[in-house]
Design an enzyme around this catalytic site. Structure first.
Site, PDB file in Angstrom:
ATOM      1  N   GLU A 121       8.439   5.386  -1.377  1.00 39.89           N
ATOM      2  CA  GLU A 121       7.539   4.246  -1.213  1.00 39.89           C
ATOM      3  C   GLU A 121       8.326   2.965  -1.441  1.00 39.89           C
ATOM      4  O   GLU A 121       9.453   2.991  -1.960  1.00 39.89           O
ATOM      5  CB  GLU A 121       6.328   4.347  -2.149  1.00 39.89           C
ATOM      6  CG  GLU A 121       5.399   5.487  -1.756  1.00 39.89           C
ATOM      7  CD  GLU A 121       4.056   5.447  -2.454  1.00 39.89           C
ATOM      8  OE1 GLU A 121       3.856   4.587  -3.332  1.00 39.89           O
ATOM      9  OE2 GLU A 121       3.194   6.279  -2.121  1.00 39.89           O
ATOM     10  N   HIS A 235      -2.639  -5.396  -1.470  1.00 34.97           N
ATOM     11  CA  HIS A 235      -2.040  -4.341  -0.651  1.00 34.97           C
ATOM     12  C   HIS A 235      -1.925  -4.852   0.773  1.00 34.97           C
ATOM     13  O   HIS A 235      -2.880  -5.397   1.330  1.00 34.97           O
ATOM     14  CB  HIS A 235      -2.879  -3.067  -0.694  1.00 34.97           C
ATOM     15  CG  HIS A 235      -2.109  -1.863  -0.270  1.00 34.97           C
ATOM     16  ND1 HIS A 235      -1.772  -1.623   1.039  1.00 34.97           N
ATOM     17  CD2 HIS A 235      -1.583  -0.834  -0.983  1.00 34.97           C
ATOM     18  CE1 HIS A 235      -1.084  -0.503   1.110  1.00 34.97           C
ATOM     19  NE2 HIS A 235      -0.950   0.002  -0.094  1.00 34.97           N
ATOM     20  N   HIS A 344      -5.883  -5.271  -4.401  1.00 31.66           N
ATOM     21  CA  HIS A 344      -5.720  -3.830  -4.625  1.00 31.66           C
ATOM     22  C   HIS A 344      -5.567  -3.453  -6.093  1.00 31.66           C
ATOM     23  O   HIS A 344      -6.233  -2.546  -6.571  1.00 31.66           O
ATOM     24  CB  HIS A 344      -4.501  -3.356  -3.836  1.00 31.66           C
ATOM     25  CG  HIS A 344      -4.217  -1.892  -3.976  1.00 31.66           C
ATOM     26  ND1 HIS A 344      -5.146  -0.920  -3.652  1.00 31.66           N
ATOM     27  CD2 HIS A 344      -3.109  -1.227  -4.389  1.00 31.66           C
ATOM     28  CE1 HIS A 344      -4.629   0.273  -3.873  1.00 31.66           C
ATOM     29  NE2 HIS A 344      -3.400   0.120  -4.321  1.00 31.66           N
TER      30      HIS A 344
END
Length: 558
Positions: A121, A235, A344
């Site tokens: 990620e 996000h 987020h």
């Protein structure tokens, strides 16, 4: 099996009372000594939490080619100078033990042969994110909930609405809550706040509707010290299509190779950072924000999964495939997904030490409502579920001392509540203003912030707070705030009390976020000021909120 209940009588005292039924609350309850009687309350049911929505996974430096030092370095870099090094050490070095605990409980992480599968990620230097397809949070929460319901010392109460902490002479003695048409004070030798984040202060958010900042607001009203509330992670890739929820398209999609493109198919993120769509989340969110500002005829950008092998997409992202088809009619194998940023994850919260203790005696905080210091100005992807586990595990040695007997004045006799005559009007005001708060904060303290807009928003919130305080329902709740065991009239149902409590908390949290964002005159991590666009070395400090005032911490050493 020990089952949960929405209707069973709630005892008047526990050894420990845990507020919140997501990963942080569940794991905290499981880690508490089995000799303690634990109450776990949730305003919804156990499965409705942001943890349950978490797709990406859990970061842990346990692969042969990885090392804790690398995970620490990545976390510190993402946090842009505001991480607490000691807390990061605890987070990373205890990760393996927590992952082992989860697998022993039965969490079915994806595997590659005999080994746990790892994905990459953004801002991670190694593939270290464990996952269960693209529903890791659900896999974890479901397993934890099953474990909780089997523990005879843990008593779960659904639809139990915490209104405030019960305080006496600076100590937390329990919680004031609504359950089964009763307004009660429930005593506890210790209280653990695990209520999640506050994304609902924004109109554009990936958070569930329950994420209204309850724990932070309650702790603030009780006098706890808060930290770094201005740092909200946006996000970059939430599904953006009329009529569809703001469903999060996991960062793991980009980690597997998906391209972020504009309407012309150009990978514009490289204009803003050499890592393109794999730059840290705040960078990618601002890249999208700036791109859309420069192209006002465009309202979204696109995430293109067509560059990933179809069998890989099928294996890794079955839930994303289903949701895009169901909610937006999009076949991800043929059409890029329209996306834009949404609020987020909240890096700030109630300040805690390495044992998850807050600044209030007998009060603990775990998960997103806590500020442990591990995230700094910007959370590294997939460190959030890990934080719930590691800092929930710190409660394993808790030995709360019994409360002293309270005087009669601290537990007043029962009264009858009077129902306000205009509940429909009250409900309408609350619903309208809950929506309006989200729109106001998104416009004034969203991805880009500026002093004039934030000051105007604070003035508006102050006006709404005055109106809120004048509501008949507010006056009634205030009159009985220090009393217990009140039977609520049937017409004053749980739904309107929850709407009232959440709106009060949103007003509180929105004000605290704006004040903190106004106080920090620089840009860093999840906090970007268009009137102070540079990072300022003199601001390598935490923003503390004490007694309603924003203060600087001592400079952070890393």
């Amino acid at each position: 099996m020990h089952s949960s209940s929405s209707y069973a009588a709630l005892p008047s005292q526990f050894d420990v009372l845990v507020v919140g039924g997501g990963a942080a609350g569940l794991y905290s309850a499981l880690c508490l000594p089995a000799t303690l009687q634990v109450g776990l309350i949730t305003k919804d049911t156990l499965s409705i939490s942001a943890s349950d929505w978490a797709q990406g996974g859990i970061a842990a430096a346990i692969a042969p080619d990885d090392a804790p030092e690398l995970h620490i370095a990545d976390t510190l870099k993402a946090g842009v100078g505001l991480c607490e090094r000691q807390a990061v050490d605890v987070l990373v070095r205890q990760a393996g033990e927590c992952i082992q605990h989860l697998t022993q409980m039965g969490v079915a992480f994806d595997r590659k042969g005999e080994q746990l599968a790892m994905t990459l990620e953004a801002a991670h230097s190694r593939r270290r994110v464990l996952h269960a397809a693209d529903t890791t949070g659900r896999a974890v929460v479901t397993t934890l909930a099953d474990q909780v319901l089997q523990r005879p010392n843990i008593h779960v109460f659904n639809q139990a609405l915490a209104l405030d902490l019960w305080m006496h002479q600076g100590e937390c003695l329990g919680v004031q809550l609504v359950h089964s048409q009763q307004l009660k004070l429930v005593k506890a030798n210790a209280v653990v706040l695990a209520t999640g984040g506050g994304g609902q202060i924004y109109s554009q958010t990936t958070n569930p509707t329950a994420s209204t900042g309850d724990g932070v607001a309650m702790a603030w009203r009780a006098g706890a010290t808060l930290r770094d509330l201005e740092f909200m992670q946006f996000h970059p890739t939430a599904l953006t299509q009329a009529g569809a929820p703001r469903f999060l398209i996991s960062e793991a999609v980009r980690g597997e190779g998906a391209h972020l493109i504009d309407i012309h198919g150009r990978r514009f993120a490289f204009d803003y950072h050499p890592d393109g769509e794999l730059a840290p989340r705040d960078v990618v969110s601002r890249a999208i924000f700036n791109h859309l500002q420069r192209h006002p005829d465009e309202s979204v950008v696109y995430l293109d999964l067509r560059v990933i092998a179809p069998e890989r997409v099928n294996h890794r992202f079955p839930n994303i495939i289903r949701k895009c088809q169901k909610w937006a009619g999009i076949n991800v194998f043929e059409t890029p997904i329209p996306v834009s940023p949404a609020a987020h994850y909240w890096m700030g919260g109630i300040i805690t030490n390495l044992g998850s203790q807050t600044t209030i005696p007998r009060l603990y905080a775990v998960g997103e409502n806590a500020s442990t210091g591990v995230h700094g100005a910007n959370r590294l992807a997939s460190n959030s579920l890990l934080e719930c586990l590691v800092f929930g595990a710190q409660l394993k040695d808790i030995t709360p001392q019994p409360l002293a007997d309270l005087s009669q004045s601290d537990s007043a006799a029962s009264d009858e509540l009077t129902t306000p005559p205009d509940l429909d009007e009250v409900a309408s005001w609350l619903q309208q203003h809950r929506t309006a708060i989200g729109q106001l904060v998104w416009q004034s303290a969203g991805i880009a912030r500026e002093a004039n807009q934030m000051n105007a928003a604070l003035d508006q919130l102050e006006q709404w707070k005055t109106e809120f305080d004048a509501l008949p329902l507010t006056q009634i709740v205030n009159r009985v705030n220090e009393q217990k065991n009140h039977t609520l009239p049937a017409t004053l149902d749980f739904t309107i009390l929850r709407l009232w409590a959440e709106t009060r908390n949103l007003l509180t949290v929105a004000k605290l976020v704006l004040e903190s964002a106004l106080f920090r005159t620089e840009s860093r991590g999840g906090h970007y000021r268009s009137d102070y666009p540079e990072t300022d070395a003199t601001w390598q400090v935490h923003t503390l909120v004490q007694d309603g005032i924003c203060l600087r911490s001592q400079p952070i050493q890393q």
